[in-house]
Scaffold this motif. Structure first.
Motif, mmCIF file in Angstrom:
data_model
loop_
_atom_site.group_PDB
_atom_site.id
_atom_site.type_symbol
_atom_site.label_atom_id
_atom_site.label_comp_id
_atom_site.label_asym_id
_atom_site.label_seq_id
_atom_site.Cartn_x
_atom_site.Cartn_y
_atom_site.Cartn_z
ATOM 1 N N LEU A 142 0.820 -1.212 0.000
ATOM 2 C CA LEU A 142 0.000 0.000 0.000
ATOM 3 C C LEU A 142 0.851 1.258 0.000
ATOM 4 O O LEU A 142 1.879 1.322 0.689
ATOM 5 C CB LEU A 142 -0.906 0.011 1.238
ATOM 6 C CG LEU A 142 -1.848 -1.196 1.372
ATOM 7 C CD1 LEU A 142 -2.583 -1.138 2.714
ATOM 8 C CD2 LEU A 142 -2.850 -1.252 0.217
ATOM 9 N N ALA A 143 0.380 2.243 -0.762
ATOM 10 C CA ALA A 143 1.010 3.563 -0.715
ATOM 11 C C ALA A 143 0.647 4.208 0.621
ATOM 12 O O ALA A 143 -0.265 3.748 1.320
ATOM 13 C CB ALA A 143 0.513 4.416 -1.872
ATOM 14 N N ARG A 144 1.368 5.267 0.953
ATOM 15 C CA ARG A 144 1.100 5.939 2.234
ATOM 16 C C ARG A 144 -0.364 6.359 2.336
ATOM 17 O O ARG A 144 -1.016 6.160 3.355
ATOM 18 C CB ARG A 144 2.027 7.152 2.357
ATOM 19 C CG ARG A 144 1.880 7.954 3.630
ATOM 20 C CD ARG A 144 3.012 8.930 3.758
ATOM 21 N NE ARG A 144 4.276 8.228 3.874
ATOM 22 C CZ ARG A 144 4.754 7.727 5.017
ATOM 23 N NH1 ARG A 144 4.085 7.879 6.139
ATOM 24 N NH2 ARG A 144 5.899 7.101 5.039
ATOM 25 N N TRP A 145 -0.892 6.946 1.231
ATOM 26 C CA TRP A 145 -2.284 7.434 1.285
ATOM 27 C C TRP A 145 -3.261 6.271 1.403
ATOM 28 O O TRP A 145 -4.321 6.403 2.003
ATOM 29 C CB TRP A 145 -2.590 8.330 0.086
ATOM 30 C CG TRP A 145 -2.662 7.653 -1.259
ATOM 31 C CD1 TRP A 145 -1.608 7.348 -2.062
ATOM 32 C CD2 TRP A 145 -3.829 7.208 -1.948
ATOM 33 N NE1 TRP A 145 -2.047 6.735 -3.211
ATOM 34 C CE2 TRP A 145 -3.398 6.644 -3.177
ATOM 35 C CE3 TRP A 145 -5.191 7.231 -1.660
ATOM 36 C CZ2 TRP A 145 -4.285 6.097 -4.107
ATOM 37 C CZ3 TRP A 145 -6.075 6.699 -2.604
ATOM 38 C CH2 TRP A 145 -5.632 6.146 -3.803
ATOM 39 N N GLU A 146 -2.894 5.126 0.851
ATOM 40 C CA GLU A 146 -3.779 3.957 0.963
ATOM 41 C C GLU A 146 -3.744 3.381 2.379
ATOM 42 O O GLU A 146 -4.747 2.876 2.888
ATOM 43 C CB GLU A 146 -3.360 2.895 -0.054
ATOM 44 C CG GLU A 146 -3.632 3.320 -1.494
ATOM 45 C CD GLU A 146 -2.956 2.424 -2.517
ATOM 46 O OE1 GLU A 146 -3.572 2.147 -3.550
ATOM 47 O OE2 GLU A 146 -1.800 2.011 -2.278
ATOM 48 N N ARG A 147 -2.570 3.465 2.994
ATOM 49 C CA ARG A 147 -2.474 3.011 4.397
ATOM 50 C C ARG A 147 -3.333 3.901 5.288
ATOM 51 O O ARG A 147 -3.998 3.439 6.209
ATOM 52 C CB ARG A 147 -1.016 3.031 4.867
ATOM 53 C CG ARG A 147 -0.120 2.051 4.129
ATOM 54 C CD ARG A 147 1.161 1.758 4.894
ATOM 55 N NE ARG A 147 2.122 2.831 4.911
ATOM 56 C CZ ARG A 147 3.069 3.026 3.983
ATOM 57 N NH1 ARG A 147 3.154 2.224 2.938
ATOM 58 N NH2 ARG A 147 3.929 4.024 4.083
ATOM 59 N N GLN A 148 -3.304 5.209 4.961
ATOM 60 C CA GLN A 148 -4.115 6.147 5.744
ATOM 61 C C GLN A 148 -5.610 5.868 5.585
ATOM 62 O O GLN A 148 -6.403 6.091 6.498
ATOM 63 C CB GLN A 148 -3.786 7.590 5.343
ATOM 64 C CG GLN A 148 -2.442 8.044 5.901
ATOM 65 C CD GLN A 148 -1.917 9.307 5.231
ATOM 66 O OE1 GLN A 148 -2.538 9.848 4.322
ATOM 67 N NE2 GLN A 148 -0.761 9.778 5.702
ATOM 68 N N LEU A 149 -5.967 5.377 4.402
ATOM 69 C CA LEU A 149 -7.376 5.022 4.164
ATOM 70 C C LEU A 149 -7.776 3.751 4.903
ATOM 71 O O LEU A 149 -8.954 3.446 5.034
ATOM 72 C CB LEU A 149 -7.627 4.795 2.666
ATOM 73 C CG LEU A 149 -7.849 6.019 1.801
ATOM 74 C CD1 LEU A 149 -7.891 5.610 0.334
ATOM 75 C CD2 LEU A 149 -9.136 6.728 2.177
ATOM 76 N N GLY A 150 -6.796 3.004 5.335
ATOM 77 C CA GLY A 150 -7.087 1.772 6.064
ATOM 78 C C GLY A 150 -7.347 0.573 5.164
ATOM 79 O O GLY A 150 -8.038 -0.372 5.564
ATOM 80 N N LEU A 151 -6.813 0.602 3.951
ATOM 81 C CA LEU A 151 -7.009 -0.539 3.050
ATOM 82 C C LEU A 151 -6.262 -1.771 3.557
ATOM 83 O O LEU A 151 -5.316 -1.654 4.342
ATOM 84 C CB LEU A 151 -6.502 -0.204 1.645
ATOM 85 C CG LEU A 151 -7.164 0.939 0.894
ATOM 86 C CD1 LEU A 151 -6.697 0.966 -0.557
ATOM 87 C CD2 LEU A 151 -8.677 0.831 0.936
ATOM 88 N N SER A 152 -6.676 -2.930 3.080
ATOM 89 C CA SER A 152 -6.008 -4.184 3.438
ATOM 90 C C SER A 152 -5.147 -4.673 2.278
ATOM 91 O O SER A 152 -5.351 -4.267 1.135
ATOM 92 C CB SER A 152 -7.050 -5.248 3.784
ATOM 93 O OG SER A 152 -7.811 -4.826 4.902
ATOM 94 N N ARG A 153 -4.229 -5.571 2.609
ATOM 95 C CA ARG A 153 -3.296 -6.078 1.596
ATOM 96 C C ARG A 153 -3.711 -7.474 1.139
ATOM 97 O O ARG A 153 -4.165 -8.283 1.948
ATOM 98 C CB ARG A 153 -1.879 -6.148 2.171
ATOM 99 C CG ARG A 153 -1.322 -4.826 2.615
ATOM 100 C CD ARG A 153 -0.051 -5.014 3.427
ATOM 101 N NE ARG A 153 0.391 -3.745 3.978
ATOM 102 C CZ ARG A 153 -0.071 -3.197 5.097
ATOM 103 N NH1 ARG A 153 -1.000 -3.831 5.796
ATOM 104 N NH2 ARG A 153 0.381 -2.040 5.528
ATOM 105 N N GLY A 154 -3.470 -7.756 -0.134
ATOM 106 C CA GLY A 154 -3.690 -9.106 -0.651
ATOM 107 C C GLY A 154 -2.652 -10.073 -0.093
ATOM 108 O O GLY A 154 -1.692 -9.660 0.568
ATOM 109 N N LEU A 155 -2.863 -11.357 -0.368
ATOM 110 C CA LEU A 155 -1.996 -12.366 0.245
ATOM 111 C C LEU A 155 -0.885 -12.858 -0.670
ATOM 112 O O LEU A 155 0.183 -13.237 -0.213
ATOM 113 C CB LEU A 155 -2.841 -13.579 0.684
ATOM 114 C CG LEU A 155 -3.942 -13.293 1.690
ATOM 115 C CD1 LEU A 155 -4.696 -14.571 2.018
ATOM 116 C CD2 LEU A 155 -3.361 -12.671 2.959
ATOM 117 N N ASP A 156 -1.125 -12.879 -1.961
ATOM 118 C CA ASP A 156 -0.114 -13.429 -2.854
ATOM 119 C C ASP A 156 -0.354 -12.915 -4.269
ATOM 120 O O ASP A 156 -1.421 -12.385 -4.577
ATOM 121 C CB ASP A 156 -0.160 -14.969 -2.838
ATOM 122 C CG ASP A 156 1.189 -15.591 -3.181
ATOM 123 O OD1 ASP A 156 2.111 -14.850 -3.596
ATOM 124 O OD2 ASP A 156 1.322 -16.811 -3.037
#
Lengths: 403, 312
Positions: free
Chosen positions: B151-165
């Motif tokens: 995630l980009a910084r702005w996406e982290r701030q949005l609270g997005l989740s990360r995929g697994l693979d």
């Protein structure tokens, strides 16, 4: 033959002879230029000033001329108040001039090779439009870059290794290592500067490595790093690769930040993001790369190395380059100093770069270490971790390793 | 001889401004799909739309963008549409269904850019996760889903989740994967696909911050060069909620097989709304044989250094 060449080089690069000449150099520098004192007085900041050497191969007929060449660059770097100077890969080709008859043979081979290069350049231009079809037909059915291909390439035997070149490298390795360490130790201490020697052949038992040495301002060799990713030529000659990347302490006097670290991988290592990821993992802030690219210069080809690695890993990157002709091989490349895009003046990732890909240059830049650390904190596309994916990713390396 | 034609769309600010309803966006998508199929010939072709194309659809679906900005910006600065409480997972379904319907009509693989994907906790309504996701659609079916892994910084701030693979699929004899937006700056993503044998990477992108080509070159261009696959990068230029995005559409290949040795098969250069190129896999393999990065990997080094797989 191997023993004869080794003895010849031992004589030509004897410590007695080098020591005698360094005493002469010492008397020429004189007491009036106390560079160490100047440095301590003038620095008190977050900045570190670094220099990268770009130089043309020039065969020498004596070690004294080789010392003069190295000294010239170090002296210039010192005048520009640098804390560190980085020399290029294969920084010893000039010493082949010590081999009896090599200069004449070299001139002849280079002349033929240059003619061939000119012809190839002409043909490439003419054939450019049809190039795609031709290449496709010639190499139809060749493998892809997959795990299978990796396995095949590593299971092939090394019967085509160039044993003659390997013999030459093994013969000259120890005399050259002994000699250059003496020279660089002296220059580092005299000028109070960190010196990365560029790379030389390192012989350990019967094994040879492409390796470089780092000297601190007290003249101590504080680091040795062997190349970890080899080019095809080096595989054929029989070089071994290292399986460890180290970082070394880098604490220039006057720099307010302590515990800085530097990694010193070699040339092709910069083609692999893993090298720089390893350097960062070990805490490196600066990665110095000596190169000697055996190809005609193309800016896009040049962009496949250190520049993207710096952008991925958020370190300062220093590239020193060797150029010119030797034994029919043409080396080109610009020395450069790189940083993450966000902290470079033109926002292009470049702090300084040589104006041309051939010739002699010393390029310098002031690196703000604190600014680098801040940039890592504020970077939009850097610093995220995905541990679950990374564990799965690690397995693919394990799989390759066991293949 | 294995060849395929690919088309990469680039949204411009001006074009995005014309998408005042989901219908106008979908009409434009179909316009490009039709164009791609004509260019490719029946039965062989790929089209890639920019990242956030589906997010724009989701934003339009919620009402007017202006209203949405007004009502939601205090909850979720950045992207008003990206909010678990207001983002309806049906919007994702609507978007994908419409693309699947289009794909029924055309013999072409469609990567519709990206969208916010909601994953509901089956046991409780709380704790829903939002992913930035892309996919490949063929013959009315989703053949590959790929969530953004980093995630980009702005996406982290949005609270997005990360995929697994990261994954790939073999479709029509081509091994295809997706490297979505921010993942172009995390080289382990592309490397894994390369080691899995990917032929073509589809890469919908949209970058935040000031337009800077050096940044984009440091992404998929150099991933192509250190992994030697083809890459079809598709750029979003314009506003998405409160965020300004930019990116050029580029079709990449290993240097050794491109005219001028620059790694570009085609690029929009801010002058075109789409680009087309033919990918020749035999030529790629020939280029690889001249400069094969992957055979020089040193896995013993990476294992010794404990790269990746550390903390959790």
């Amino acid at each position: 033959m191997e023993i004869f060449i080794e003895k010849w080089f031992s004589k030509k690069l004897s410590l007695k002879r080098i020591g005698k000449y360094l005493r002469l150099v010492d008397s020429q520098i004189g007491e009036q230029a106390d560079y160490r004192f100047m440095r301590e007085e003038e620095f008190n900041s977050n900045a570190v000033i670094v220099a990268c050497v770009q130089r043309e191969i020039k065969l020498v007929n004596s070690v004294e001329k080789y010392i003069d060449m190295l000294h010239g660059f170090v002296k210039q770097a010192s005048r520009e108040k640098c804390n560190l100077i980085v020399f290029p890969e294969y920084n010893f080709f000039d010493l082949f001039g010590l081999i009896p008859g090599f200069r004449h043979l070299n001139n002849f081979i280079n002349k033929s090779a240059k003619k061939q290069t000119d012809l190839n350049n002409h043909n490439n231009t003419v054939a450019n439009d049809n190039n795609n079809n031709t290449v496709s037909k010639i190499l139809e059915g060749s493998g892809g870059a997959t795990l299978e291909m990796y396995k095949n390439s590593h299971s092939s035997n090394n019967s085509d290794n160039n044993s003659f070149l390997a013999m030459i490298f093994r013969s000259i390795a120890i005399p050259i290592e002994t000699g250059i360490k003496r020279i660089f130790s002296y220059l580092a201490k005299k000028y109070g500067i960190y010196i990365y020697t560029g790379s030389y052949v390192l012989k350990e038992g019967r094994d040879i490595y492409n390796a470089g040495f780092l000297f601190d301002p007290d003249g101590n060799c504080i680091g040795t790093q062997r190349k970890t990713h080899l080019v095809e030529f080096e595989k054929q000659v029989g070089f071994k690769r290292d399986c460890k990347l180290e970082v070394f302490p880098f604490n220039p006097k006057g720099c307010s930040l302590s515990r800085l670290k530097i990694a010193i991988p070699v040339c092709m290592d910069a083609t692999y993001f893993e090298t720089f990821a390893a350097a960062r993992k070990e805490g490196a802030d600066i990665v110095a790369i000596p190169i000697a690219n055996m190809e005609e210069y193309n800016p896009w080809r040049a962009l496949r190395g250190i520049w993207p690695r710096v952008q991925e890993s958020y370190v300062y990157g220093l590239k020193a380059s060797l150029n010119g002709w030797i034994a029919g091989m043409h080396f080109t490349g610009k020395a450069g100093i790189f940083a993450p895009i966000g902290i470079t003046p033109e926002k292009n990732g470049v702090m300084a770069i040589a104006p041309h890909y051939e010739g002699n240059y010393l390029i310098t830049a002031s690196l703000d270490m604190e600014e680098l650390h801040k940039e890592r904190e504020r970077a939009e596309y850097h610093g995220d971790r995905n541990y679950e994916f990374e564990r799965k990713f690690l397995n693919i390396y394990k799989f390759i390793n066991n293949t | 001889m294995k060849k395929i034609k690919v088309l990469s769309v680039e949204w411009s600010n001006k074009e995005i401004d014309t998408f005042i309803q989901t219908e106008s966006l979908m009409e434009r998508i179909e316009y490009y799909v039709e164009k791609a199929e004509k260019a490719a010939g029946y039965g062989a072709g790929i089209i890639v739309f920019p990242a956030f194309t589906g997010c724009l659809y989701q934003l339009l679906e919620t009402g007017t963008i202006d209203n949405y900005r007004h009502t939601c910006s205090s909850n979720m600065p950045g992207i008003p549409g990206c909010n678990t409480s207001t983002l309806n997972n049906k919007f994702e379904e609507y978007f994908l269904n419409q693309i699947m319907n289009i794909s029924h009509k055309y013999e072409i693989l469609i990567c519709p850019g990206s969208y916010w994907s909601i994953e509901k906790n089956p046991e409780t309504e709380e704790g829903n996760k939002i992913y930035h996701e892309s996919c490949i659609i063929a013959n009315g079916n989703i053949v590959l889903r790929q969530r953004q892994l980093y995630l980009a910084r702005w996406e982290r701030q949005l609270g997005l989740s990360r995929g697994l693979d990261v994954e790939l699929r073999e479709v029509r004899e081509w091994k295809i994967g997706i490297v979505l937006s921010t993942d172009v700056f995390y080289p382990q993503v592309s490397r894994k696909l390369a080691l899995m044998g990917v032929d073509i990477v589809l890469s919908p992108v949209g970058f935040i911050g000031e337009r800077n080509m050096a940044l984009q070159i440091s992404g998929m261009w150099q991933e192509t060069q250190q992994n030697l696959f083809f890459a079809v990068e598709s750029g979003y230029n314009g506003r998405l909620g409160e965020v300004d995005l930019w990116g050029e559409s580029i079709i990449h290949a290993p240097l050794e097989m491109t005219r001028g040795d620059d790694g570009f098969l085609a690029r929009t250069n801010r002058e075109k709304s789409f680009i087309i190129s033919e990918l020749d896999n035999d030529m790629r393999k020939a280029a690889i044989s001249r400069f094969n990065v992957l055979t020089g990997l040193n896995p013993a080094l990476y294992n010794n250094m404990g790269l990746f797989g550390g903390e959790s």
